[in-house]
Design an enzyme around this catalytic site. Structure first.
Site, PDB file in Angstrom:
ATOM      1  N   ASN A   9      45.718  34.321  14.944  1.00 33.12           N
ATOM      2  CA  ASN A   9      44.854  34.366  16.021  1.00 33.12           C
ATOM      3  C   ASN A   9      43.648  34.834  15.527  1.00 33.12           C
ATOM      4  OD1 ASN A   9      43.609  34.971  18.400  1.00 33.12           O
ATOM      5  ND2 ASN A   9      45.396  36.025  19.162  1.00 33.12           N
ATOM      6  N   ARG A  68      46.040  29.919  17.227  1.00 32.00           N
ATOM      7  CA  ARG A  68      45.353  29.885  18.242  1.00 32.00           C
ATOM      8  C   ARG A  68      44.040  29.291  18.061  1.00 32.00           C
ATOM      9  NH1 ARG A  68      44.011  35.013  22.162  1.00 32.00           N
ATOM     10  NH2 ARG A  68      43.463  33.823  23.889  1.00 32.00           N
ATOM     11  N   HIS A 155      43.153  31.078  28.356  1.00 27.51           N
ATOM     12  CA  HIS A 155      44.408  31.975  28.360  1.00 27.51           C
ATOM     13  C   HIS A 155      45.635  31.161  28.592  1.00 27.51           C
ATOM     14  CE1 HIS A 155      41.655  35.377  29.675  1.00 27.51           C
ATOM     15  NE2 HIS A 155      41.850  35.528  28.166  1.00 27.51           N
ATOM     16  N   LEU A 183      45.622  40.312  32.648  1.00 36.09           N
ATOM     17  CA  LEU A 183      44.490  41.172  32.688  1.00 36.09           C
ATOM     18  C   LEU A 183      44.484  41.911  31.370  1.00 36.09           C
ATOM     19  CD1 LEU A 183      45.333  42.561  36.033  1.00 36.09           C
ATOM     20  CD2 LEU A 183      43.781  40.652  35.689  1.00 36.09           C
ATOM     21  N   GLY A 184      43.658  41.366  30.462  1.00 33.00           N
ATOM     22  CA  GLY A 184      43.650  42.045  29.160  1.00 33.00           C
ATOM     23  C   GLY A 184      41.984  42.224  28.880  1.00 33.00           C
ATOM     24  N   GLY A 186      39.940  40.183  27.870  1.00 36.81           N
ATOM     25  CA  GLY A 186      39.598  38.942  28.572  1.00 36.81           C
ATOM     26  C   GLY A 186      40.558  38.837  29.740  1.00 36.81           C
ATOM     27  N   ARG A 215      32.645  41.156  29.664  1.00 42.08           N
ATOM     28  CA  ARG A 215      32.097  40.220  30.312  1.00 42.08           C
ATOM     29  C   ARG A 215      31.973  40.287  31.763  1.00 42.08           C
ATOM     30  NH1 ARG A 215      36.118  36.013  27.578  1.00 42.08           N
ATOM     31  NH2 ARG A 215      36.938  37.742  26.514  1.00 42.08           N
ATOM     32  N   ASP A 257      37.411  50.074  27.918  1.00 40.77           N
ATOM     33  CA  ASP A 257      38.983  50.229  27.530  1.00 40.77           C
ATOM     34  C   ASP A 257      39.414  50.909  28.655  1.00 40.77           C
ATOM     35  OD1 ASP A 257      41.399  51.494  26.873  1.00 40.77           O
ATOM     36  OD2 ASP A 257      40.769  50.569  24.837  1.00 40.77           O
ATOM     37  N   MET A 258      40.410  50.152  29.446  1.00 40.62           N
ATOM     38  CA  MET A 258      40.671  50.710  30.789  1.00 40.62           C
ATOM     39  C   MET A 258      41.392  51.976  30.566  1.00 40.62           C
ATOM     40  SD  MET A 258      41.004  50.025  33.875  1.00 40.62           S
ATOM     41  CE  MET A 258      40.616  48.237  34.466  1.00 40.62           C
ATOM     42  N   ARG A 259      41.973  52.094  29.274  1.00 42.00           N
ATOM     43  CA  ARG A 259      42.756  53.604  29.175  1.00 42.00           C
ATOM     44  C   ARG A 259      41.836  54.714  29.271  1.00 42.00           C
ATOM     45  NH1 ARG A 259      46.313  52.033  24.316  1.00 42.00           N
ATOM     46  NH2 ARG A 259      44.433  50.557  23.936  1.00 42.00           N
ATOM     47  N   GLY A 304      47.353  44.443  32.578  1.00 43.49           N
ATOM     48  CA  GLY A 304      48.596  44.005  33.600  1.00 43.49           C
ATOM     49  C   GLY A 304      49.844  44.713  33.486  1.00 43.49           C
ATOM     50  N   GLU A 305      50.406  44.735  32.118  1.00 38.70           N
ATOM     51  CA  GLU A 305      51.680  45.314  31.619  1.00 38.70           C
ATOM     52  C   GLU A 305      51.533  46.996  31.772  1.00 38.70           C
ATOM     53  OE1 GLU A 305      52.473  43.886  27.661  1.00 38.70           O
ATOM     54  OE2 GLU A 305      51.852  41.833  28.634  1.00 38.70           O
ATOM     55  N   GLU A 353      51.971  35.137  23.128  1.00 37.67           N
ATOM     56  CA  GLU A 353      51.222  33.888  22.832  1.00 37.67           C
ATOM     57  C   GLU A 353      51.971  33.661  21.318  1.00 37.67           C
ATOM     58  OE1 GLU A 353      47.926  36.407  23.574  1.00 37.67           O
ATOM     59  OE2 GLU A 353      46.891  34.561  24.630  1.00 37.67           O
TER      60      GLU A 353
HETATM   61  P1  AMP Z   1      44.678  42.770  25.571  1.00 39.11           P
HETATM   62  O1  AMP Z   1      43.360  42.443  25.571  1.00 39.11           O
HETATM   63  O2  AMP Z   1      45.933  42.281  26.397  1.00 39.11           O
HETATM   64  O3  AMP Z   1      45.005  43.641  24.387  1.00 39.11           O
HETATM   65  O4  AMP Z   1      44.328  44.482  26.578  1.00 39.11           O
HETATM   66  C1  AMP Z   1      43.566  45.178  26.241  1.00 39.11           C
HETATM   67  C2  AMP Z   1      43.144  46.091  27.632  1.00 39.11           C
HETATM   68  O5  AMP Z   1      44.587  46.691  28.015  1.00 39.11           O
HETATM   69  C3  AMP Z   1      42.412  46.981  27.301  1.00 39.11           C
HETATM   70  O6  AMP Z   1      41.529  47.389  28.453  1.00 39.11           O
HETATM   71  C4  AMP Z   1      43.469  48.607  27.289  1.00 39.11           C
HETATM   72  O7  AMP Z   1      42.798  49.737  27.529  1.00 39.11           O
HETATM   73  C5  AMP Z   1      44.317  47.998  28.323  1.00 39.11           C
HETATM   74  N1  AMP Z   1      45.535  48.903  28.110  1.00 39.11           N
HETATM   75  C6  AMP Z   1      46.357  48.950  27.305  1.00 39.11           C
HETATM   76  N2  AMP Z   1      47.266  49.785  27.323  1.00 39.11           N
HETATM   77  C7  AMP Z   1      47.088  50.431  28.366  1.00 39.11           C
HETATM   78  C8  AMP Z   1      47.581  51.588  29.450  1.00 39.11           C
HETATM   79  N3  AMP Z   1      48.669  52.253  28.834  1.00 39.11           N
HETATM   80  N4  AMP Z   1      46.991  51.899  30.339  1.00 39.11           N
HETATM   81  C9  AMP Z   1      45.948  51.335  30.836  1.00 39.11           C
HETATM   82  N5  AMP Z   1      45.283  50.536  30.188  1.00 39.11           N
HETATM   83  C10 AMP Z   1      45.850  49.921  29.058  1.00 39.11           C
END
Ligand code: AMP
Length: 365
Positions: A9, A68, A155, A183-184, A186, A215, A257-259, A304-305, A353
């Site tokens: 990927n 991918r 996706h 919800l990642g 992207g 984005r 970054d959501m975290r 999302g996870e 994926e």
């Molecule tokens: P992905 O593109 O699927 O790898 O998702 C990345 C996004 O997931 C980033 O915004 C991360 O901050 C968020 N993420 C990963 N782990 C956590 C967590 N424990 N709490 C909140 N957001 C998370």
């Protein structure tokens, strides 16, 4: 010696690389290689991956490689790569300039190193080809549609995985009215019926729909026109703003970054998360009208996870529709997060994926 499937990927700065046994799809290795910012960056990362395979102490034989590939245009299925297909896929670079060139570069480099190795492309657009025509149309003059200016959706590999496992979690509900929220970094939503895509929030480009890490998601098209015509921004500056400087990063001014945002006390961070959930709920509402209601909502991908806060906020918006939410289960990242008796079920299901690509490799090669 073990026969293996390698799954790649390729992004602009990383090459994700997974290795599966060919006979039972068990995972042998999963890793991310950095791509140096140079002409032969992807080639070097690929050589590192191949080096990992040949150095493996148990003896591994590369049987087939899967990739991918973000854009497959009207293709509804994975394809074995030939020189002709590769040429066709290159013509799609303008449709996905941020992803497609990197995806194809790795395929080409691998073909140069191992001309006999079968290679398979899985497309992020393919899963959405079951959509009715109206879901793929823009209200533009007809000739644009005929020229390929339409909603493709992305996706799809992730959605295909969720569709493949959903019956195990949701039983009969899996085949009814479902929205999957990928919800990642992207992000998009996919409305499914009978486990097939009916509509999705991403369209022609990977900019549309939900707010993302960098984005903007759905945007009044008058805005980029205004940026160019009145703010004297160049096309490159507008492109960079919409793809790389907007979303969670742009609104918070802190991070994509959501975290990081969840840990911040800054009001802008809170507002960015609130807008992310607001836009997700808006698009859920829109897809619910297309489905004629909703039986199950599935959260997947990094946010999302893992983000209990985002799931809670989005689910709260759907209280009106009969989603009753269990915060204790949500905090535990449980698989099922709706309360007993809820009209709409809500699930948290990790996506995979790579396994979808590995399965396609064995089907095709
Ligand atoms: P992905 O593109 O699927 O790898 O998702 C990345 C996004 O997931 C980033 O915004 C991360 O901050 C968020 N993420 C990963 N782990 C956590 C967590 N424990 N709490 C909140 N957001 C998370």
């Amino acid at each position: 010696v073990t026969d293996i499937i390698a799954v790649f990927n390729a992004g602009s700065s990383t090459l994700k690389f997974s290795v599966f046994r060919h006979d039972d799809f068990s995972l042998i290795h999963n890793g991310t290689l950095e791509v140096p910012d140079s002409q032969d960056g992807h080639k070097k990362a690929l050589q590192q991956a191949l080096g990992w395979i040949s150095a493996h102490k148990d003896g591994l034989k590369l049987h087939v490689a899967g990739h991918r590939v973000v854009h497959g245009k009207d293709r509804a299925k994975p394809e074995k790569i030939t020189a002709k297909i590769l040429t066709e896929l290159k013509t799609l670079i303008p449709l996905a300039p941020l992803h497609q060139p990197h995806n194809l570069r790795v395929i080409e480099e691998l073909a140069a190193l191992h001309p006999e190795l079968p290679q398979v492309a899985c497309f992020d657009t393919a899963f959405h080809r079951t959509q009715p025509k109206l879901a793929s149309m823009f209200a533009l003059p007809r000739r644009f549609y005929d020229d390929g200016v339409k909603r493709y959706g992305f996706h799809g590999i992730s959605y295909e995985y969720i569709a493949s496992v959903l019956p195990k979690y949701a039983g009969d509900k899996a085949k009814s009215r479902v929205i999957v929220a990928h919800l990642g970094n992207g992000a998009s939503l996919c409305a499914m019926k009978n486990l097939q895509s009916q509509a999705t929030s991403m369209g022609f480009s990977t900019l549309d729909g939900l707010m993302m890490g960098t984005r903007c998601g759905t945007l009044d098209v008058g805005v980029p026109l205004y940026m160019q015509q009145h703010l004297n921004m160049t096309t490159d500056q507008v492109t960079d703003t919409l793809y790389h400087k907007s979303g969670l990063l742009g609104v918070s001014g802190i991070s994509n970054d959501m975290r990081t945002l969840e840990q911040s006390d800054a009001p802008e961070a809170g507002e960015a998360i609130a807008l992310f959930c607001h836009m997700a709920a808006q698009h859920c509402g829109s897809l619910m009208s297309i489905l004629g209601g909703l039986d199950a909502l599935v959260f997947t991908a990094g946010i999302g996870e893992h983000s209990a806060r985002v799931r809670r906020e989005i689910c709260h918006y759907l209280t009106w529709a009969g989603l009753s939410f269990d915060e204790t289960l949500n905090q535990k990242n449980a698989t099922q997060i709706h309360a007993k008796g809820s009209k709409i079920a809500a699930y948290v299901i990790p996506t995979d994926e790579e396994i979808v690509i590995a399965r396609a490799c064995r089907m095709i090669s």
